[in-house]
Design an enzyme around this catalytic site. Structure first.
Site, PDB file in Angstrom:
ATOM      1  N   LYS A   1      13.028  -2.332  -5.069  1.00 18.29           N
ATOM      2  CA  LYS A   1      14.004  -2.048  -4.015  1.00 18.29           C
ATOM      3  C   LYS A   1      15.207  -3.005  -4.059  1.00 18.29           C
ATOM      4  O   LYS A   1      15.166  -4.051  -4.705  1.00 18.29           O
ATOM      5  CB  LYS A   1      13.297  -2.126  -2.660  1.00 18.29           C
ATOM      6  CG  LYS A   1      12.222  -1.042  -2.460  1.00 18.29           C
ATOM      7  CD  LYS A   1      11.698  -1.072  -1.029  1.00 18.29           C
ATOM      8  CE  LYS A   1      10.643   0.004  -0.812  1.00 18.29           C
ATOM      9  NZ  LYS A   1      10.213   0.057   0.616  1.00 18.29           N
TER      10      LYS A   1
ATOM     11  N   PHE B   1      12.715   4.044  12.029  1.00 19.01           N
ATOM     12  CA  PHE B   1      13.369   3.213  11.019  1.00 19.01           C
ATOM     13  C   PHE B   1      14.012   4.022   9.893  1.00 19.01           C
ATOM     14  O   PHE B   1      14.517   3.452   8.930  1.00 19.01           O
ATOM     15  CB  PHE B   1      12.374   2.208  10.416  1.00 19.01           C
ATOM     16  CG  PHE B   1      11.117   2.822   9.824  1.00 19.01           C
ATOM     17  CD1 PHE B   1      11.141   3.423   8.575  1.00 19.01           C
ATOM     18  CD2 PHE B   1       9.917   2.796  10.517  1.00 19.01           C
ATOM     19  CE1 PHE B   1      10.012   3.991   8.012  1.00 19.01           C
ATOM     20  CE2 PHE B   1       8.759   3.360   9.960  1.00 19.01           C
ATOM     21  CZ  PHE B   1       8.820   3.960   8.708  1.00 19.01           C
TER      22      PHE B   1
ATOM     23  N   ARG C   1      -0.843   0.029  -5.798  1.00 16.48           N
ATOM     24  CA  ARG C   1      -0.810  -0.347  -4.377  1.00 16.48           C
ATOM     25  C   ARG C   1      -1.485  -1.700  -4.155  1.00 16.48           C
ATOM     26  O   ARG C   1      -1.069  -2.482  -3.294  1.00 16.48           O
ATOM     27  CB  ARG C   1      -1.454   0.759  -3.529  1.00 16.48           C
ATOM     28  CG  ARG C   1      -0.654   2.055  -3.640  1.00 16.48           C
ATOM     29  CD  ARG C   1      -1.231   3.177  -2.818  1.00 16.48           C
ATOM     30  NE  ARG C   1      -1.117   2.940  -1.392  1.00 16.48           N
ATOM     31  CZ  ARG C   1       0.011   3.055  -0.695  1.00 16.48           C
ATOM     32  NH1 ARG C   1       1.133   3.396  -1.294  1.00 16.48           N
ATOM     33  NH2 ARG C   1       0.025   2.844   0.593  1.00 16.48           N
TER      34      ARG C   1
ATOM     35  N   THR D   1       2.264  -3.260   3.230  1.00 23.74           N
ATOM     36  CA  THR D   1       3.672  -2.973   3.542  1.00 23.74           C
ATOM     37  C   THR D   1       4.354  -4.165   4.204  1.00 23.74           C
ATOM     38  O   THR D   1       5.477  -4.522   3.855  1.00 23.74           O
ATOM     39  CB  THR D   1       3.761  -1.750   4.498  1.00 23.74           C
ATOM     40  OG1 THR D   1       3.146  -0.631   3.857  1.00 23.74           O
ATOM     41  CG2 THR D   1       5.207  -1.419   4.830  1.00 23.74           C
TER      42      THR D   1
ATOM     43  N   ARG E   1       4.363  -8.247  -2.671  1.00 23.82           N
ATOM     44  CA  ARG E   1       4.989  -8.373  -1.347  1.00 23.82           C
ATOM     45  C   ARG E   1       4.733  -9.739  -0.724  1.00 23.82           C
ATOM     46  O   ARG E   1       5.592 -10.282  -0.036  1.00 23.82           O
ATOM     47  CB  ARG E   1       4.526  -7.228  -0.451  1.00 23.82           C
ATOM     48  CG  ARG E   1       5.252  -5.923  -0.831  1.00 23.82           C
ATOM     49  CD  ARG E   1       4.589  -4.731  -0.216  1.00 23.82           C
ATOM     50  NE  ARG E   1       5.356  -3.495  -0.375  1.00 23.82           N
ATOM     51  CZ  ARG E   1       4.817  -2.294  -0.218  1.00 23.82           C
ATOM     52  NH1 ARG E   1       3.534  -2.181   0.094  1.00 23.82           N
ATOM     53  NH2 ARG E   1       5.561  -1.222  -0.377  1.00 23.82           N
TER      54      ARG E   1
ATOM     55  N   ASN F   1      10.918  -4.861   1.606  1.00 29.21           N
ATOM     56  CA  ASN F   1       9.608  -5.278   1.086  1.00 29.21           C
ATOM     57  C   ASN F   1       9.474  -5.109  -0.432  1.00 29.21           C
ATOM     58  O   ASN F   1       8.371  -4.950  -0.953  1.00 29.21           O
ATOM     59  CB  ASN F   1       8.474  -4.584   1.857  1.00 29.21           C
ATOM     60  CG  ASN F   1       8.471  -3.081   1.664  1.00 29.21           C
ATOM     61  OD1 ASN F   1       9.395  -2.525   1.060  1.00 29.21           O
ATOM     62  ND2 ASN F   1       7.437  -2.422   2.148  1.00 29.21           N
TER      63      ASN F   1
ATOM     64  N   GLU G   1       7.165  12.511  -6.407  1.00 32.47           N
ATOM     65  CA  GLU G   1       8.122  11.408  -6.557  1.00 32.47           C
ATOM     66  C   GLU G   1       8.548  11.215  -8.017  1.00 32.47           C
ATOM     67  O   GLU G   1       9.702  10.883  -8.291  1.00 32.47           O
ATOM     68  CB  GLU G   1       7.515  10.132  -5.973  1.00 32.47           C
ATOM     69  CG  GLU G   1       7.342  10.226  -4.456  1.00 32.47           C
ATOM     70  CD  GLU G   1       6.677   9.001  -3.837  1.00 32.47           C
ATOM     71  OE1 GLU G   1       6.357   8.037  -4.574  1.00 32.47           O
ATOM     72  OE2 GLU G   1       6.477   9.018  -2.609  1.00 32.47           O
TER      73      GLU G   1
HETATM   74  P1  CMP Z   1       7.654   2.432   1.353  1.00 27.90           P
HETATM   75  O1  CMP Z   1       6.350   2.343   0.653  1.00 27.90           O
HETATM   76  O2  CMP Z   1       8.859   2.460   0.528  1.00 27.90           O
HETATM   77  O3  CMP Z   1       7.642   3.738   2.279  1.00 27.90           O
HETATM   78  C1  CMP Z   1       8.312   3.828   3.517  1.00 27.90           C
HETATM   79  C2  CMP Z   1       8.980   2.561   3.878  1.00 27.90           C
HETATM   80  O4  CMP Z   1       9.407   2.443   5.208  1.00 27.90           O
HETATM   81  C3  CMP Z   1       8.024   1.409   3.700  1.00 27.90           C
HETATM   82  O5  CMP Z   1       7.783   1.183   2.347  1.00 27.90           O
HETATM   83  C4  CMP Z   1       8.739   0.294   4.437  1.00 27.90           C
HETATM   84  O6  CMP Z   1       9.570  -0.486   3.595  1.00 27.90           O
HETATM   85  C5  CMP Z   1       9.579   1.059   5.423  1.00 27.90           C
HETATM   86  N1  CMP Z   1       9.136   0.687   6.753  1.00 27.90           N
HETATM   87  C6  CMP Z   1       7.916   0.836   7.277  1.00 27.90           C
HETATM   88  N2  CMP Z   1       7.886   0.344   8.529  1.00 27.90           N
HETATM   89  C7  CMP Z   1       9.116  -0.121   8.797  1.00 27.90           C
HETATM   90  C8  CMP Z   1       9.717  -0.739   9.920  1.00 27.90           C
HETATM   91  N3  CMP Z   1       9.018  -0.978  11.026  1.00 27.90           N
HETATM   92  N4  CMP Z   1      11.010  -1.079   9.814  1.00 27.90           N
HETATM   93  C9  CMP Z   1      11.721  -0.821   8.689  1.00 27.90           C
HETATM   94  N5  CMP Z   1      11.199  -0.235   7.596  1.00 27.90           N
HETATM   95  C10 CMP Z   1       9.920   0.103   7.653  1.00 27.90           C
END
Ligand code: CMP
Length: 139
Positions: free
Chosen positions: A10, A58, A86, A92, A103, A113, A127
């Site tokens: 990212k 978000f 994962r 996350t 992470r 993240n 994807e």
């Molecule tokens: P990803 O695996 O890319 O899939 C969805 C993304 O949403 C997740 O990783 C996070 O980076 C993002 N995400 C999840 N929760 C939040 C949050 N509370 N605020 C901002 N981004 C979020």
């Protein structure tokens, strides 16, 4: 089974020049990069990729962030690649991520993240097809 999964390094990570360190974590875990490209998503492309999160609070922030700097999209291949990726990424929320995970080491927050990885066989298929044609997958 040998699987393929979609990984995204990212904007927060490409900006801090962490691409190589992150790819090294995948390779050390036995995952092979079978496709790779650096791209700069538009907000609309990010929105289409994350369409399943459209109703989340978000979503706008997520799409803007993903379009803020280049990303590196990759297809990783290996035994149980979806779960393995994962595991290497960690939770996350970096505050909840296990020691040694990407992470834990690199992520800044739940949003920034550092990496994305497909969460199921169905999302991996969708994807991978979103970013790559069959000719670009070199196993
Ligand atoms: P990803 O695996 O890319 O899939 C969805 C993304 O949403 C997740 O990783 C996070 O980076 C993002 N995400 C999840 N929760 C939040 C949050 N509370 N605020 C901002 N981004 C979020």
């Amino acid at each position: 089974a040998i699987e393929r999964t979609l990984s995204i390094i990212k904007p927060d990570a490409t900006k801090r020049n962490l691409t190589g360190k992150i790819v090294a974590k995948f390779e050390e875990a036995g995952l092979r990069v079978v496709a790779s490209k650096r791209i700069h998503l538009t907000p609309a492309q990010a929105g289409a990729f994350y369409a399943e999160h459209k109703e989340r609070g978000f979503y706008g922030e997520l799409c803007a962030f993903m379009a803020s700097e280049p990303v590196v999209v990759q297809v990783l291949e290996g035994e149980g690649a979806i779960a393995k990726n994962r595991e290497v990424m960690g939770a996350t929320d970096p505050a909840a991520a296990a020691d040694g995970t990407i992470r834990k080491e690199f992520a800044l927050s739940k949003g920034e993240n550092s990496v994305h990885g497909s969460d199921s066989e169905a999302s991996a298929a969708r994807e991978i097809a979103f970013f790559f044609s069959g000719l670009e997958l070199v196993g």
